[in-house]
Design an enzyme around this catalytic site. Structure first.
Site, PDB file in Angstrom:
ATOM      1  N   ASP A 100       0.858  -1.183   0.000  1.00  0.00           N
ATOM      2  CA  ASP A 100       0.000   0.000   0.000  1.00  0.00           C
ATOM      3  C   ASP A 100       0.894   1.234   0.000  1.00  0.00           C
ATOM      4  O   ASP A 100       1.469   1.588   1.033  1.00  0.00           O
ATOM      5  CB  ASP A 100      -0.922   0.022   1.218  1.00  0.00           C
ATOM      6  N   SER A 156     -13.421  -5.941  -2.061  1.00  0.00           N
ATOM      7  CA  SER A 156     -13.430  -4.475  -2.097  1.00  0.00           C
ATOM      8  C   SER A 156     -14.618  -3.970  -2.897  1.00  0.00           C
ATOM      9  O   SER A 156     -15.617  -3.534  -2.342  1.00  0.00           O
ATOM     10  CB  SER A 156     -12.124  -3.950  -2.695  1.00  0.00           C
ATOM     11  N   ARG A 157     -14.502  -4.038  -4.216  1.00  0.00           N
ATOM     12  CA  ARG A 157     -15.581  -3.685  -5.134  1.00  0.00           C
ATOM     13  C   ARG A 157     -15.423  -4.568  -6.368  1.00  0.00           C
ATOM     14  O   ARG A 157     -14.311  -4.884  -6.777  1.00  0.00           O
ATOM     15  CB  ARG A 157     -15.528  -2.197  -5.538  1.00  0.00           C
ATOM     16  N   ASP A 200     -16.963 -11.298  -3.307  1.00  0.00           N
ATOM     17  CA  ASP A 200     -18.189 -11.004  -2.564  1.00  0.00           C
ATOM     18  C   ASP A 200     -19.193 -10.241  -3.431  1.00  0.00           C
ATOM     19  O   ASP A 200     -20.163  -9.700  -2.918  1.00  0.00           O
ATOM     20  CB  ASP A 200     -17.849 -10.186  -1.308  1.00  0.00           C
ATOM     21  N   GLU A 225     -23.340 -12.754 -12.943  1.00  0.00           N
ATOM     22  CA  GLU A 225     -23.835 -14.000 -13.529  1.00  0.00           C
ATOM     23  C   GLU A 225     -22.737 -14.804 -14.203  1.00  0.00           C
ATOM     24  O   GLU A 225     -22.684 -16.033 -14.099  1.00  0.00           O
ATOM     25  CB  GLU A 225     -24.951 -13.692 -14.529  1.00  0.00           C
ATOM     26  N   HIS A 231     -22.488 -10.698  -1.464  1.00  0.00           N
ATOM     27  CA  HIS A 231     -22.177  -9.417  -0.822  1.00  0.00           C
ATOM     28  C   HIS A 231     -22.471  -9.448   0.681  1.00  0.00           C
ATOM     29  O   HIS A 231     -23.245  -8.652   1.211  1.00  0.00           O
ATOM     30  CB  HIS A 231     -22.953  -8.275  -1.481  1.00  0.00           C
ATOM     31  N   LEU A 232     -21.799 -10.352   1.361  1.00  0.00           N
ATOM     32  CA  LEU A 232     -22.021 -10.554   2.800  1.00  0.00           C
ATOM     33  C   LEU A 232     -21.026  -9.805   3.671  1.00  0.00           C
ATOM     34  O   LEU A 232     -21.106  -9.872   4.895  1.00  0.00           O
ATOM     35  CB  LEU A 232     -21.931 -12.056   3.129  1.00  0.00           C
ATOM     36  N   GLY A 233     -20.071  -9.095   3.049  1.00  0.00           N
ATOM     37  CA  GLY A 233     -18.969  -8.504   3.794  1.00  0.00           C
ATOM     38  C   GLY A 233     -19.354  -7.785   5.069  1.00  0.00           C
ATOM     39  O   GLY A 233     -18.807  -8.044   6.144  1.00  0.00           O
ATOM     40  N   ALA A 234     -20.302  -6.866   4.970  1.00  0.00           N
ATOM     41  CA  ALA A 234     -20.698  -6.072   6.139  1.00  0.00           C
ATOM     42  C   ALA A 234     -22.034  -6.527   6.712  1.00  0.00           C
ATOM     43  O   ALA A 234     -22.632  -5.819   7.528  1.00  0.00           O
ATOM     44  CB  ALA A 234     -20.776  -4.600   5.765  1.00  0.00           C
TER      45      ALA A 234
END
Length: 394
Positions: A164, A227-228, A252, A256, A269-272
């Site tokens: 980073d 992340s995205r 996440d 399709e 999309h279970l991250g949060a």
């Protein structure tokens, strides 16, 4: 009284922070502040009354940030509030990649007969896996989430290397000294068994991992994206998995074309998606929005600089303006024209815009409003507010 509008269901633990004596929730079409989760605001016609938008989450892709900046609307997010939830899901996904847990459960659910125990013992060897201990994990992006993953993966016995170039001082202090820092992303791509990405979605990070980067990875390596979705080139990663250029991909973000590949694990999309994370995000969003409305202090904004100053004077002027020369002189001289003394002042810039707080001893609200009106006439000034300090004026 401040008017706040909500989109989506915001955890009550966060909304409770807005005292009924000072805040009205969803009672006006001209709110001072907006708090939301995933509602898309790109087609929303922002009333002139809106001072700030607080997103109960880290990403702000559902908010037209550039438009808000031009209008002097501060956009807040909640970095780190859901970090632990995402971290735990990434660690769980690492385990699911080395141990065929899901496959073994699905197989067992299909078994019948009186000799079930014998069947299990005879067939369990097909689900033998590997251990994480001694494997090398690469973490691209050492923000709140990446730093937590790096630290906990090391505690699991993994060798961890992080990359980073923009890591903050606060985050750097939180990362274990046993986590190796890579100088180039290529070092992570070429040497690691597992690579997990934790960077924001920007123009510079879209398709950060594509054909070139995938070709650098070991054939036995596995890639993780929490992340995205746009951070990874979907078609490139499918090609890499199908040709065995890499061993697997976990994401996440459901698309399709990623479904039904044996070496691709797609989560919805279970991250949060934990009760704790939603509560933490709601609390943080409410706290930052409330503080800005009441004091003008900015923290955790994605479009304006962090600006904080103790509020001890009777009144405060907040000025959002273009980041151009002589603005402080213009603000100071205009205040002086009205015979008002400045108690304290702070200014910070961020890209094309800047933010200035000015505390004054003047108690005449009407006089201060005249100052604000005159400042607003200046071409480079976007928005001016007058905030009374109730603790001093009461």
């Amino acid at each position: 009284m401040f008017q706040v509008k909500t989109f989506n269901a915001i955890a009550p633990e966060g909304m409770e922070r807005f005292e009924k004596e000072r805040y009205a929730i969803n009672e006006s079409d001209t709110p001072d502040g907006i708090i939301l989760r995933s509602q898309k605001l790109h087609d929303y016609d922002f009333p002139k009354s809106v001072l700030a938008v607080a997103r109960a989450g880290a990403g702000t892709n559902n908010i037209p940030v550039a438009e808000c900046t031009e209008k002097g609307i501060v956009v807040f997010n909640t970095p780190g509030a859901n970090a632990n939830a995402v971290k735990e899901l990434v660690l769980a996904s690492l385990l699911l990649n080395v141990r065929p847990i899901l496959q073994s459960v699905q197989w067992l659910e299909q078994q019948t007969g009186p000799n079930l125990e014998e069947q299990v013992e005879a067939n369990k060897k097909q689900f033998a896996g590997h251990e994480l201990v001694g494997k090398k994990l690469g973490v691209i992006g050492l923000g709140s989430i990446g730093a937590m993953i790096a630290n906990d993966a090391y505690r699991l016995g993994m060798e961890v290397i992080g990359y980073d170039p923009y890591v903050s001082v606060d985050t750097a202090w939180s990362i274990s000294r046993r986590v190796k820092r890579a100088q180039e992303m290529a070092e992570v791509l070429t040497t690691c068994d597992f690579i997990t990405i934790h960077v924001p979605l920007l123009d510079s990070t879209k398709n950060l991992i594509s054909t070139k980067e995938l070709a650098m990875m070991k054939p036995s390596a596995r890639l993780f994206n929490f992340s995205r979705g746009e951070i990874v080139d979907t078609q490139a990663v499918i090609q890499a998995v199908e040709t065995k250029e890499i061993a697997g991909f976990t994401t996440d973000f459901a698309q399709e074309q990623l479904l039904h590949h044996p070496d691709v694990l797609v989560l919805p999309h279970l991250g949060a998606s934990t009760e704790e994370a939603e509560i933490n995000c709601a609390k943080m969003a409410a706290r930052t929005l409330k503080r800005y409305l009441e004091t003008g202090v900015i923290k955790y904004s994605v479009n304006f600089p962090t600006v904080d100053m103790s509020f001890r004077s009777p009144n405060r002027l907040t000025v959002i303006h273009q980041n151009v020369p002589n603005m402080l002189g213009t603000i100071s001289s205009t205040i002086a024209e009205f015979g008002i003394n400045i108690d304290n002042m702070v200014n910070r810039g961020r890209d094309q815009f800047a933010y200035t707080l000015v505390d004054v001893a003047e108690e005449d609200a009407a006089k201060l409003q005249k100052v604000a009106d005159k400042l607003t006439e200046t071409e480079s000034i976007v928005r001016v507010r007058v905030i009374q300090n109730p603790e001093v004026l009461s």
